[in-house]
Scaffold this active site. Structure first.
Site, PDB file in Angstrom:
ATOM      1  N   SER A 137       0.855  -0.998  -0.306  1.00  0.00           N
ATOM      2  CA  SER A 137      -0.554  -0.047   0.290  1.00  0.00           C
ATOM      3  C   SER A 137       0.564   1.247  -0.183  1.00  0.00           C
ATOM      4  O   SER A 137       2.016   1.256   0.842  1.00  0.00           O
ATOM      5  CB  SER A 137      -0.738  -0.202   1.103  1.00  0.00           C
ATOM      6  N   TYR A 153      -1.792  -0.426  10.451  1.00  0.00           N
ATOM      7  CA  TYR A 153      -2.029  -0.952   8.761  1.00  0.00           C
ATOM      8  C   TYR A 153      -1.349  -0.333   7.883  1.00  0.00           C
ATOM      9  O   TYR A 153      -0.903  -1.475   7.014  1.00  0.00           O
ATOM     10  CB  TYR A 153      -3.013  -1.015   7.859  1.00  0.00           C
ATOM     11  N   LYS A 157       1.429  -2.986   6.151  1.00  0.00           N
ATOM     12  CA  LYS A 157       2.392  -3.221   5.089  1.00  0.00           C
ATOM     13  C   LYS A 157       3.735  -2.219   4.255  1.00  0.00           C
ATOM     14  O   LYS A 157       4.830  -3.170   3.290  1.00  0.00           O
ATOM     15  CB  LYS A 157       1.704  -1.959   3.799  1.00  0.00           C
TER      16      LYS A 157
HETATM   17  N1  LIG Z   1      -8.749  -1.286  -1.962  1.00  0.00           N
HETATM   18  C1  LIG Z   1      -7.808  -0.149  -1.711  1.00  0.00           C
HETATM   19  O1  LIG Z   1      -7.342   0.761  -2.068  1.00  0.00           O
HETATM   20  C2  LIG Z   1      -6.332  -0.648  -1.492  1.00  0.00           C
HETATM   21  C3  LIG Z   1      -5.022   0.395  -1.620  1.00  0.00           C
HETATM   22  C4  LIG Z   1      -3.813  -0.054  -1.756  1.00  0.00           C
HETATM   23  C5  LIG Z   1      -3.732  -1.604  -0.582  1.00  0.00           C
HETATM   24  N2  LIG Z   1      -4.905  -2.679  -0.923  1.00  0.00           N
HETATM   25  C6  LIG Z   1      -4.510  -4.095  -0.398  1.00  0.00           C
HETATM   26  O2  LIG Z   1      -5.389  -5.345  -1.400  1.00  0.00           O
HETATM   27  C7  LIG Z   1      -5.601  -5.632  -1.066  1.00  0.00           C
HETATM   28  C8  LIG Z   1      -7.070  -6.150  -1.556  1.00  0.00           C
HETATM   29  O3  LIG Z   1      -7.438  -5.346  -0.770  1.00  0.00           O
HETATM   30  P1  LIG Z   1      -9.068  -5.127  -1.422  1.00  0.00           P
HETATM   31  O4  LIG Z   1      -9.514  -3.681  -1.325  1.00  0.00           O
HETATM   32  O5  LIG Z   1      -9.137  -5.601  -2.157  1.00  0.00           O
HETATM   33  O6  LIG Z   1      -9.401  -5.590  -0.062  1.00  0.00           O
HETATM   34  P2  LIG Z   1     -11.200  -6.530   0.431  1.00  0.00           P
HETATM   35  O7  LIG Z   1     -12.283  -5.944  -0.544  1.00  0.00           O
HETATM   36  O8  LIG Z   1     -11.122  -5.903   1.865  1.00  0.00           O
HETATM   37  O9  LIG Z   1     -10.638  -7.787  -0.262  1.00  0.00           O
HETATM   38  C9  LIG Z   1      -9.910  -8.760   0.852  1.00  0.00           C
HETATM   39  C10 LIG Z   1      -9.752 -10.349   0.517  1.00  0.00           C
HETATM   40  O10 LIG Z   1      -8.008 -10.487   1.362  1.00  0.00           O
HETATM   41  C11 LIG Z   1      -9.730 -11.771   1.993  1.00  0.00           C
HETATM   42  N3  LIG Z   1      -9.200 -12.357   2.753  1.00  0.00           N
HETATM   43  C12 LIG Z   1      -8.691 -11.248   4.347  1.00  0.00           C
HETATM   44  N4  LIG Z   1      -8.409 -11.799   4.933  1.00  0.00           N
HETATM   45  C13 LIG Z   1      -8.485 -13.359   4.968  1.00  0.00           C
HETATM   46  C14 LIG Z   1      -8.021 -14.257   6.097  1.00  0.00           C
HETATM   47  N5  LIG Z   1      -7.345 -14.332   6.983  1.00  0.00           N
HETATM   48  N6  LIG Z   1      -7.858 -15.589   5.003  1.00  0.00           N
HETATM   49  C15 LIG Z   1      -7.753 -15.814   3.843  1.00  0.00           C
HETATM   50  N7  LIG Z   1      -8.456 -14.569   2.476  1.00  0.00           N
HETATM   51  C16 LIG Z   1      -8.540 -13.352   3.475  1.00  0.00           C
HETATM   52  C17 LIG Z   1     -10.713 -11.427   1.859  1.00  0.00           C
HETATM   53  O11 LIG Z   1     -11.553 -12.860   1.820  1.00  0.00           O
HETATM   54  P3  LIG Z   1     -12.653 -13.491   2.850  1.00  0.00           P
HETATM   55  O12 LIG Z   1     -12.941 -12.691   3.814  1.00  0.00           O
HETATM   56  O13 LIG Z   1     -13.478 -14.307   1.754  1.00  0.00           O
HETATM   57  O14 LIG Z   1     -11.385 -14.383   3.249  1.00  0.00           O
HETATM   58  C18 LIG Z   1     -11.010 -10.746   0.452  1.00  0.00           C
HETATM   59  O15 LIG Z   1     -11.208 -11.811  -0.566  1.00  0.00           O
HETATM   60  C19 LIG Z   1      -5.354  -5.693   0.393  1.00  0.00           C
HETATM   61  O16 LIG Z   1      -3.705  -6.625   0.729  1.00  0.00           O
HETATM   62  C20 LIG Z   1      -4.812  -4.630   0.786  1.00  0.00           C
HETATM   63  O17 LIG Z   1      -4.089  -3.748   1.875  1.00  0.00           O
HETATM   64  C21 LIG Z   1      -5.605  -2.152  -1.209  1.00  0.00           C
END
Ligand SMILES: NC(=O)c1ccc[n+]([C@@H]2O[C@H](COP(=O)([O-])OP(=O)(O)OC[C@H]3O[C@@H](n4cnc5c(N)ncnc54)[C@H](OP(=O)(O)O)[C@@H]3O)[C@@H](O)[C@H]2O)c1
Length: 234
Positions: A137, A153, A157
């Protein structure tokens, strides 16, 4: 190409799997806890891309049973791994004085230790040109704009980013590449809970296409790098 994507049940991970499924010759293992969502993802891919192979594996990555439970389920389909995308992540938006030790541990567990455990598990199945992509991130990049409520958080990262840099040194002899994509704002549930009401600059579909291209070709240009992927703040 044998590809593993963690955190595939929603958000960015879901779209990464769809983007790989659209490509010829990609077999994808999709890991998350929500079984219904993973089965929906497989159906969604099958109806859009009839030749696609998406293998859902329901598994909580915070468990310790990687070798006994997860590995046999991966080995049933893959004898080697070409791409591992550590995308699963957790975000807790709370002021520093309100966040508990338990929450600290949970964030570090999902955002750093699970990637560490996945890499350890997959490395014996990785050969020359394999690519590990850790989804970081912008908050975890030194000198970037920081936001109240996201200290732990962002620190998690940051740890993932430095783990990436260090691991690249150790993986050189194996010719396996590892990079960290430090994402900016992407319109997902996680983004909404970090920045309620804000509009992100990228959709999950847009970023997923970038990530899949990078996962397949980026190792020819980068290794051990923390790459900001952001056009706005947040
Ligand atoms: N969205 C943004 O703006 C943003 C910005 C910077 C970085 N990121 C990074 O991008 C990645 C994806 O983010 P997102 O926004 O798509 O988040 P999200 O919609 O909350 O999705 C998170 C995913 O992680 C899975 N997960 C969480 N805990 C888990 C566990 N214990 N075991 C297995 N799977 C698990 C969840 O699946 P289940 O709940 O089904 O397990 C879900 O599929 C993350 O690493 C996040 O930190 C996102």
């Amino acid at each position: 190409m044998n590809i593993i994507v963690t955190g595939a049940s929603k958000g960015i991970g879901y779209e990464i799997v769809r983007a790989f499924a659209a490509r010829e010759g990609c077999k994808i293992i999709a890991i998350a806890r929500n079984e219904t969502a993973l089965l929906r993802l497989r159906e969604d891919c099958k109806s859009s891309f009839p030749d696609s192979t998406v293998i859902p594996i329901t598994f909580d990555l915070t468990l310790s049973a990687y070798r006994t439970e997860l590995l046999p389920r991966i080995e049933k389909h893959f004898s080697r791994v070409d791409v591992l995308i550590n995308n699963a992540g957790k975000m807790i938006n709370k002021p520093f004085d309100a966040i508990s030790e338990y929450e600290f541990d949970t964030l570090m567990d999902v955002n750093v230790k699970c990637a560490f455990k996945m890499i350890k598990l997959c490395l014996p199945m990785m050969h020359k040109s394999a690519h590990i992509v850790n989804i970081g991130s912008m908050g975890g990049v030194q000198g970037s704009v920081k936001f109240a409520g996201l200290s732990v958080y962002s620190a998690s990262k940051g740890a993932l980013a430095i783990l990436t840099e260090c691991m690249a040194e150790e993986l050189k002899s194996k010719h396996v590449s590892i990079n960290c994509l430090a994402l900016g704002a992407v319109q997902t549930e996680m983004f909404q809970s970090a920045f309620p009401g804000a509009k992100a600059s990228n959709t999950p579909v847009q970023i997923a296409h970038f990530i899949t291209d990078f996962a397949l070709n980026g190792q020819n240009f980068y290794n051990g790098k923390i790459l900001p992927v952001s056009v706005s703040t947040p």
